[in-house]
Design an enzyme around this catalytic site. Structure first.
Site, PDB file in Angstrom:
ATOM      1  N   ASN A 388       1.375 -14.824  11.344  1.00  0.00           N
ATOM      2  CA  ASN A 388       1.135 -13.655  10.758  1.00  0.00           C
ATOM      3  C   ASN A 388      -0.408 -13.337  10.575  1.00  0.00           C
ATOM      4  O   ASN A 388      -1.123 -13.939  10.255  1.00  0.00           O
ATOM      5  CB  ASN A 388       1.723 -13.922   9.082  1.00  0.00           C
ATOM      6  CG  ASN A 388       1.510 -12.508   8.359  1.00  0.00           C
ATOM      7  OD1 ASN A 388       0.865 -11.499   8.360  1.00  0.00           O
ATOM      8  ND2 ASN A 388       2.750 -12.308   7.452  1.00  0.00           N
ATOM      9  N   CYS A 393       4.347  -9.456   8.653  1.00  0.00           N
ATOM     10  CA  CYS A 393       5.769 -10.081   8.774  1.00  0.00           C
ATOM     11  C   CYS A 393       6.699  -9.149   8.881  1.00  0.00           C
ATOM     12  O   CYS A 393       7.936  -9.567   9.497  1.00  0.00           O
ATOM     13  CB  CYS A 393       5.720 -10.871   7.333  1.00  0.00           C
ATOM     14  SG  CYS A 393       5.219  -9.560   5.991  1.00  0.00           S
ATOM     15  N   HIS A 632       6.982  -8.835   1.234  1.00  0.00           N
ATOM     16  CA  HIS A 632       6.914  -9.749   2.406  1.00  0.00           C
ATOM     17  C   HIS A 632       8.680  -9.551   3.026  1.00  0.00           C
ATOM     18  O   HIS A 632       9.388  -9.479   2.359  1.00  0.00           O
ATOM     19  CB  HIS A 632       6.801 -11.308   1.825  1.00  0.00           C
ATOM     20  CG  HIS A 632       6.876 -12.277   2.967  1.00  0.00           C
ATOM     21  ND1 HIS A 632       5.587 -12.273   3.996  1.00  0.00           N
ATOM     22  CD2 HIS A 632       7.420 -13.078   3.296  1.00  0.00           C
ATOM     23  CE1 HIS A 632       5.872 -13.188   4.590  1.00  0.00           C
ATOM     24  NE2 HIS A 632       7.145 -13.729   4.544  1.00  0.00           N
ATOM     25  N   ASP A 649      10.569 -17.335   8.747  1.00  0.00           N
ATOM     26  CA  ASP A 649       9.347 -16.886   7.872  1.00  0.00           C
ATOM     27  C   ASP A 649       8.127 -16.934   8.454  1.00  0.00           C
ATOM     28  O   ASP A 649       7.348 -17.954   8.272  1.00  0.00           O
ATOM     29  CB  ASP A 649       9.596 -17.674   6.491  1.00  0.00           C
ATOM     30  CG  ASP A 649       8.484 -17.206   5.487  1.00  0.00           C
ATOM     31  OD1 ASP A 649       7.954 -16.344   5.478  1.00  0.00           O
ATOM     32  OD2 ASP A 649       8.670 -17.796   4.223  1.00  0.00           O
TER      33      ASP A 649
END
Length: 1508
Positions: A388, A393, A632, A649
């Protein structure tokens, strides 16, 4: 039931009907509680939330403890201790009081409730160019705080609850010291931190003793995960508290002796015996994570059940749930109190095992993969994540989805990118990312991909929408054209839908087939995906006023809708969670529960069934956590459709269950215990067709990747590793810039030895700082192909007068063992002069007089140079560099250097120079010392030594200039002496001349003197261009002047003046123009020129006159600029215009020669004919058409109008020349092209209408909607539709009327008009001459976003502030009150696209308060603004539109920014304070780039057509 503690400092409590209410705390907050029924306002700085115990403990949201370790000394700012919030409890006597005081005094209090901001935790970012080491800094949460699976969203609502990112809150209440510890019970105690650093030794018990005392823990796995798998997501473990009868009254703590490992982190149970304010003992129960770690980078989000086990019946366990983000400062979470001790001891409850005197605490924990720890995604899952960059994201989630669409990945690999720019090519950047995702062992960076998008670093920190990245597909599809993978993207993602309108009562249907790449599903009010598809194909009935125009069948009732024709192999479904709310005029996020399924059957939504069933399997779920302002993104992917889900993630990839991937992302209230909505939910779904999954998801092997691409990427990696190594070792190396004597020879005619700003070092070396001088000399010798004995190193130093000279000779014999850094005293760059045995200075065989620019030829041709030896350096000698000046040619050049004795005289030196220069032996020379360009010192006494001449300041590197003393002849030269030459040199300047009419012209540079007059530099420019100098016009650049019409920087013409000098043009007052400090870059001055067809002196007798030509059929309109004489009249102007029309082929030669082809000049104001000019009117009396709604027009006089030429009233008898204009509803809302038409009083109006229709060339259907009105004195008199009506003006009085045509403006984008609008209190007068923002907004050309910004001013008078700038009134104004510049700041809540800024200023009313120069800046915040443009205003009187374009966008798109700043730099008449009456900010109105749903006419359905 949870009771949320509100941030007021008061306690909140509620009772539960059948079980105890609970108050959730962290273990740190085990201090005193308020007494029953007496909630007290907290007087501490952080306003801790407390709750009372009313027979049973009450429950709130939660708190933390920091008992695990000592904080660093600089971590916190201490709060003022206070005892008012929690009452003290009496101390209990016992031998262990002091020991317990030490322990409990180490508790850090920090209560965090549902409204506490978690974004203030300090998580430092790794600053490294390597993409792999980046930490997520997403919008809503810092890197360690992504609340993706957590239903709790933390938001800050009270400043009193904030904690600084580097702050650890100190104890705010006196700590209870009344508890005792059983000296015989060595159960594990709690490691706590005291405010006193001297008392920070923590009592820990030996684990063997703990086990001996039966403090046990049982690790078990409750969800089929391997207990030996440390990376597992969940586990169940226990803590048995033995000797509970002693523990319950002991006020001690017990901690699990052995951790349970989940997600590679240690988890423990912490139990505490506490006494609350009413004297009742309670049990505190907490879950602790990674307490021994000192790192502040780790974080993990987890949910857990804290259970007090029933001795016999598990269904009667006492259970509470928590959900928390664990990190350094909050590494435990739980309840204090969890349950009252008397309830535990109650035999009816069944929690206490009286036989064993124990209770059992159990925790089930489910944790996400942690961030900031050693989590090996590749090893644990087989996949890697994406780094990131700040807020990317959203992009990472989409890229992972595309990567696991294997058929697309294979096609991307096959794209031909061999010749692509590796920096700008998006396809190549995507190939690199896919390749790294497939083969890398660690997370993959995306910096090169975003750089190929054209994003700046700042853009990666801007929150974007996932759909924005879908534009990536367009780029790929374009690249695939003409290759063997052409059509891959539409084959994979494109479906077909049919939009239809079917009449109900006649056999007529309109159908249109459209392609789509994704489907936007409405979720509001829908239960699941099936209902959304049904809503999508719902039929809309067109009836009543909304009937369908069926052409020849007229208006018909019809049904409108869509049906799917074909679904693609990969189906992307965008759930419309972001929708426009008309009440708030903003986008909102819908967090309602919405279900989707592992498989869906879409056959019922097809018009005709396809050969294979439209059955789809869920492949990926893109999840958004947060609100419409940011959040996010993560993605859950089932790569092989085998039920094995993985969570991606950013950098972290982990295995997860189907429940976490699917059910947990439905949204809504997913837990009965939660009283607020879940903000984490699915945003985009990816389904793969069951019948084609074997093709779409077929494995991509390495041999599927072209070898050329593999080689290119491998080589790129190798180079990156080399560069990274160089960067890592850069501090060990120094760059050596080598200057040779060659540079001195090439500096002909200039001061000093070389130009420090322009010189390009001929040789460079990179050497370790710790290398010896011998090693440096050896490398220099190898570089120059010389031995070490043939070179000598001099350091080049900057003197106090900003000149650069060789100084300090380094003989290897004296400094051979010294390091380069020690000798140079430099850290990164060392500039040296290398003296060699091959230097031309050492030769006595050359004619230095003729040596001008032939150094390289001499150097290469003479073999004698190769035989020279470098004389040894003597400490009593000095190196003097000599230049020779020839006054005949006014030329100066370096000739040689000499090593001379300090006691030498100029007479002895003169003999050596005569010999070396081959002058006659007795030639008399004049000597000067060049100290600097402005300091040339004559050396008169030739008998004195060099030391005395230099006043004891003789140094190596001094420059002496000599010339032949020609005595009587010197006075005949232009620059007779060296002093004269340098004085003239100080006026030298480089001027860049660019063609004004060639965009981005590189131009050419001339070396001129600031004393050059106009004719002199014009002649030099003419010679360079081979053009007549008197036909050149020059312009002074003015970057601060902006033409609001052409949107170009204007250049001010330089008026011809033979006495005008360059120094006057550039406004340079001093002759020391060339004096710069070392390293300063001399700015090249710029002048624009243009070639004329007439002489400049004749041009200045003329004036530019802009007008528009309109053909008689109203179809040809072109702007023309003429150059008539200033004393010309309208007739002369029309003659010149006639010739220009012929030159531009706007009229034929026959028309040009036809005497009956006549022209007239008219004035147009606001799209209405305002005036017809007589031919004898002087053009000096005509005002320049500077306003956007005013222009001069030339048009043909038609033959039937000839008899009206001599009339001043536009009529002869009953014949009228009638002005006609278009308007919409209001007579001031004029638009289009006005024209004149000859009419006759009493003529049937239907005949006039026929002529107007032919003139306008419109069809009957459209013309039938036109209405006609005679406008006189501001009143519209609509004419009757009666065919027998005859045209009549008898009932009108006053000025001549005009005929208005009232109809819809279909070209609203093309004309900006002025209207009188009275709407909602908005008053606009006719004097608004330039632009009307209100009409633009009403016509749908732009949207006013002024109200979306937060406005601040640098200063204002009382009562004349922000509200006066945005109150839609032109009678009020903002008035500044302070020194210039006066600033208006406009801060948006999110990155916003801005089309223009509109300013209303009125010079006639405000005079010296009116701005004359303004600057617009844009950026992210007030400390990060860059200038968009500077604008000069000349007596403005109305609206001024300033378009804002992104200067780096080649497509000239509106700018996207977080903040705008308008700065007033100057006022008219040098006024101090400023008046601005209105400012409006506009955003363009845009439609969705790909419309995948029908456009509904009903308001109820159209309401859902906009997404974020």
């Amino acid at each position: 039931m949870y009771v949320k503690a509100i941030n007021t400092g008061h306690s909140t409590s509620k009772s539960h009907s059948n079980q105890n209410s609970h108050q959730r705390f962290s273990a740190a907050n085990q201090g005193q509680q308020n007494q029953i029924g007496k909630p007290k306002k907290n007087s501490t700085k952080h306003k801790l939330k407390s709750a009372s115990l009313v027979s049973n403990p009450s429950e709130t949201v939660g708190q933390k403890t920091s008992h695990a370790k000592k904080p660093k000394a600089n971590r916190g700012i201490e709060s003022t201790p206070s005892s008012s919030s929690i009452d003290s409890i009496g101390k209990q006597k016992g031998p262990s009081n002091d020991k317990l005081k030490t322990i409990e005094g180490k508790i850090k209090r920090m209560e965090i409730g549902a409204n506490t901001d978690l974004n203030n935790s300090s998580v430092p970012k790794i600053d490294d160019e390597d993409d792999q080491n980046q930490v997520d800094t997403s919008f809503d949460h810092p890197p360690s705080k992504k609340l993706l699976t957590s239903p709790i969203v933390y938001s800050n609502t009270n400043d009193s609850a904030k904690t600084d990112v580097n702050m650890v809150v100190s104890p705010v209440d006196p700590v209870d010291t009344s508890a005792s510890i059983n000296p015989t019970d060595d159960s594990q105690t709690v490691n706590m931190v005291d405010q006193n650093p001297e008392a920070n030794d923590v009592n820990k018990l030996d684990q063997d003793q703990a086990n001996a005392n039966d403090v046990s823990m049982n690790n078990s796995n409750g969800n089929n995960e391997d207990a030996d798998d440390d990376s597992r997501a969940e586990a169940t473990f226990q803590l048995v508290i033995n000797d509970f009868s002693k523990f319950k009254d002991s006020k001690e703590s017990r901690l699990s002796p052995t951790p349970c490992i989940v997600r590679n982190l240690p988890w423990k149970i912490l139990a505490m015996s506490k006494q609350v304010s009413n004297g009742e003992m309670v049990l505190g129960f907490f879950l602790q994570c990674n307490a021994e770690s000192e790192s502040n980078r780790w974080s993990v989000c987890a949910s857990a059940e804290l259970r007090l086990l029933h001795t016999t019946e598990p269904e009667k366990n006492f259970v509470k749930k928590i959900q928390h983000l664990f990190y350094l400062k909050e590494n435990d979470w739980g309840y204090s109190p969890f349950i009252a001790m008397k309830e535990i001891m109650d035999p009816e409850k069944g929690y206490y095992n009286s036989q064993k005197d124990c209770i059992t605490l159990e925790v089930w924990v489910n944790a996400d993969a942690p961030h900031g720890t050693a989590w090996d995604s590749k090893k644990l899952t087989g996949f890697v994540g994406l780094t990131n960059q700040g807020a990317t994201c959203y992009m990472n989630s989409l890229l992972q989805t595309l990567f696991f669409t294997n058929q697309l990945r294979r096609a991307v690999y096959l794209l031909p990118t061999e010749s692509d720019d590796p920096i700008k090519s998006v396809p190549y950047a995507l190939q690199r990312v896919f390749y790294d995702l497939q083969f890398s062992e660690k997370s993959v960076g995306t910096k090169k991909l975003t750089r190929s998008f054209g994003w700046e670093t700042l853009d990666t920190f801007m929150q974007h929408d996932v759909q924005e990245l879908c534009r990536l597909m367009d780029n790929l599809e374009t690249k695939m054209k003409g290759t063997k993978v052409e059509g891959t993207i539409p084959d994979l993602f494109e479906g077909k839908m049919i939009s239809y309108i079917k009449c109900k009562h006649i056999d007529y249907e309109s159908r249109r087939t459209e392609g789509f790449y994704d489907i936007q599903l409405n979720i509001k009010g829908k239960k699941d995906i099936h209902e959304s598809f049904k809503d999508y194909v719902t039929v809309e009935t067109l009836e009543g006023e909304n009937k369908y125009d069926a052409g020849k069948f007229g208006l018909q009732e019809a049904q409108k809708g869509v049906i799917f024709d074909k679904f693609p192999p990969v189906l992307h479904l965008h759930l419309m969670r972001f929708q426009y709310d008309p009440q708030t005029d903003s986008n909102i996020k819908i967090n309602d529960k919405y279900e989707f399924f592992d498989s869906i059957d879409l056959d019922e939504f097809l018009e005709k069934k396809e050969p294979t069933p439209a059955k789809y399997l869920l492949h990926a779920v893109l999840v958004h956590s947060g609100d419409n302002h940011g959040g996010h993104y993560v993605v859950f992917i089932n790569p092989k459709l085998d039920g094995k889900w993985f969570k991606f993630d950013d950098e972290v990839v982990s295995k997860c269950s189907r429940k976490d991937a699917v059910n947990a992302n439905f949204g809504g209230n997913q837990s009965e215990e939660l009283t607020f909505r879940h903000s984490t939910n699915a945003y985009m779904l990816v389904y793969v067709r069951d019948s084609q999954k074997h093709l779409v998801l077929s494995e991509v092997k390495k041999n599927d990747i072209p070898q050329t691409l593999q080689d290119r990427l491998t080589e790129e990696k190798r180079i990156e590793l080399v560069r990274k190594k160089e960067r890592n070792e850069a501090h060990l190396y120094m760059q050596i810039n080598i200057i040779l004597e060659k540079e001195f020879y090439e500096n002909n005619g200039n001061a000093d030895l070389f130009d420090s700003n322009k010189i390009e070092c001929t040789k460079q070396l990179r050497i370790k700082k710790m290398s010896t001088m011998v090693e440096l000399a050896r490398q220099i010798g190898e570089l120059l192909d010389l031995s070490v004995d043939d070179i000598r190193i001099w350091s080049i130093m900057s003197r106090y007068n900003y000149t650069f000279r060789p100084l300090n000779c380094y003989e290897l014999k004296e400094c051979s063992s010294k390091t380069v850094q020690e000798v140079s005293k430099q850290d990164s760059v060392w500039r040296i002069f290398v003296e060699t045995s091959h230097d031309l200075s050492l030769s006595n065989n050359f004619d230095y007089v003729s040596l001008i620019n032939k150094y390289e030829d001499v150097e290469q041709s003479d073999n004698v140079l190769r035989q020279q030896k470098l004389a040894p350096y003597k400490s009593d000698e000095v190196m003097i560099l000599f230049k020779y000046y020839d006054p005949k040619t006014s030329s100066l050049r370096y000739v040689f250097r000499m090593n001379l004795s300090k006691t030498a005289t100029l007479l002895s030196i003169q003999d050596k120079i005569n010999k070396k220069m081959k002058f006659p032996p007795q030639t008399d020379l004049l000597f000067f010392e060049e100290v600097k360009i402005s300091q040339i010192t004559p050396l008169a006494s030739k008998e004195e030594t060099l030391v005395k001449l230099a006043h004891e300041q003789l140094l190596d590197g001094d420059i002496y200039v000599f010339q032949i003393n020609e005595k009587d002849k010197l006075s005949t030269y232009k620059l007779p002496s060296v002093s004269d030459y340098f004085k003239d040199l100080s006026w030298k300047i480089e001027v860049l001349f660019c063609d004004k009419n060639v965009p981005n012209d590189e131009g050419f540079v001339l070396n001129l003197s600031l004393k050059n007059k106009y004719n002199e530099f014009a002649k030099l420019v003419g010679e360079h261009l081979d053009y007549e100098p008197d036909k050149l016009q020059f312009f002074r650049p003015n970057q601060n002047v902006y033409d609001l019409k052409s949107q170009l920087n204007m250049n001010q013409a330089i008026k011809y003046n033979p006495d005008l000098q360059l120094k006057d043009i550039f406004q340079i007052k001093t002759q020391m123009y060339q004096q710069n400090q070392p390293g300063q870059q001399q700015q090249v001055k710029k002048i624009f020129y243009q070639k004329l067809t007439i002489k400049i002196m004749e041009l200045e007798e003329r004036r530019p006159f802009k007008l528009t030509w309109l053909s008689s059929n109203l179809k040809v309109e072109k702007e023309i600029v003429l150059m008539p004489l200033k004393k010309a009249n309208v007739k002369d102007l029309l003659v010149e215009c006639r010739q220009e029309l012929l030159n531009d082929n706007l009229i034929t030669k026959e028309q040009f020669e036809d005497k009956n082809f006549c022209l007239r000049l008219v004035e147009i104001v606001g799209s209405k004919l305002h005036k017809i000019f007589r031919e004898d009117i002087s053009i000096e009396s005509l005002e320049a058409a500077q306003m956007s709604n005013k222009l001069y027009r030339v048009e043909q006089i038609l033959p039937e109008e000839f008899d009206l030429l001599t009339s001043t009233a536009c009529n002869v008898g009953d014949d009228y020349l009638l002005p006609i204009a278009h308007f919409t509803k209001e007579i001031y809302a004029t638009f289009g092209l006005p024209f004149l038409l000859k009419v006759k009083l009493g003529e049937p109006f239907k005949d006039i209408k026929q002529r107007i229709q032919r003139k306008l060339d419109v069809n009957d259907k459209e013309f039938s909607t036109y209405r006609f009105a005679l406008i006189s004195m501001g009143t519209a008199n609509y004419l009757p539709e009666d065919e027998n009506y005859k045209f009549d003006l008898s009932n009108l009085s006053g000025v001549q009327p005009w005929l208005g045509i009232d109809h819809q403006n279909k070209a609203a984008n093309k004309n900006k008009v002025v209207i009188l609008l009275v709407m909602e209190g908005i008053q606009i007068s006719k004097s608004d001459q330039e632009f009307n923002p209100y009409l633009e907004e009403l016509s749908g050309q732009s949207r006013d976003i002024s109200h979306q910004a937060v406005w601040t001013l640098s200063s204002c008078k009382s009562g004349f502030g922000v509200e006066n700038l945005i109150d839609n009134s032109l009678d009020t104004f903002w008035q500044s009150d302070g020194p210039q510049p006066h600033l208006v700041n406009m801060q948006f809540k999110q990155k916003t696209k801005v089309k223009d800024v509109c300013i209303y200023a009125d010079y006639k009313s405000d005079e010296s308060y009116t701005p004359s120069r303004i600057v617009i800046k844009a950026g992210t915040h007030v400390n990060d603004l860059r200038e968009i443009g500077s604008y000069d205003l000349s007596e403005p009187a109305g609206w001024i539109i300033i378009p804002l374009k992104d200067p780096k966008d080649t497509k000239n798109q509106p700018i996207k920014t977080w903040m705008l700043q308008l700065a007033v730099l100057a006022n008219h008449q040098n006024g101090r304070d400023t008046h601005i009456r209105q400012i409006k900010i506009h955003s363009p109105i845009e439609t969705t780039s790909v419309i995948l749903q029908p456009k509904f006419s009903a308001v109820e359905l159209s309401e859902w057509s906009t997404i974020r």
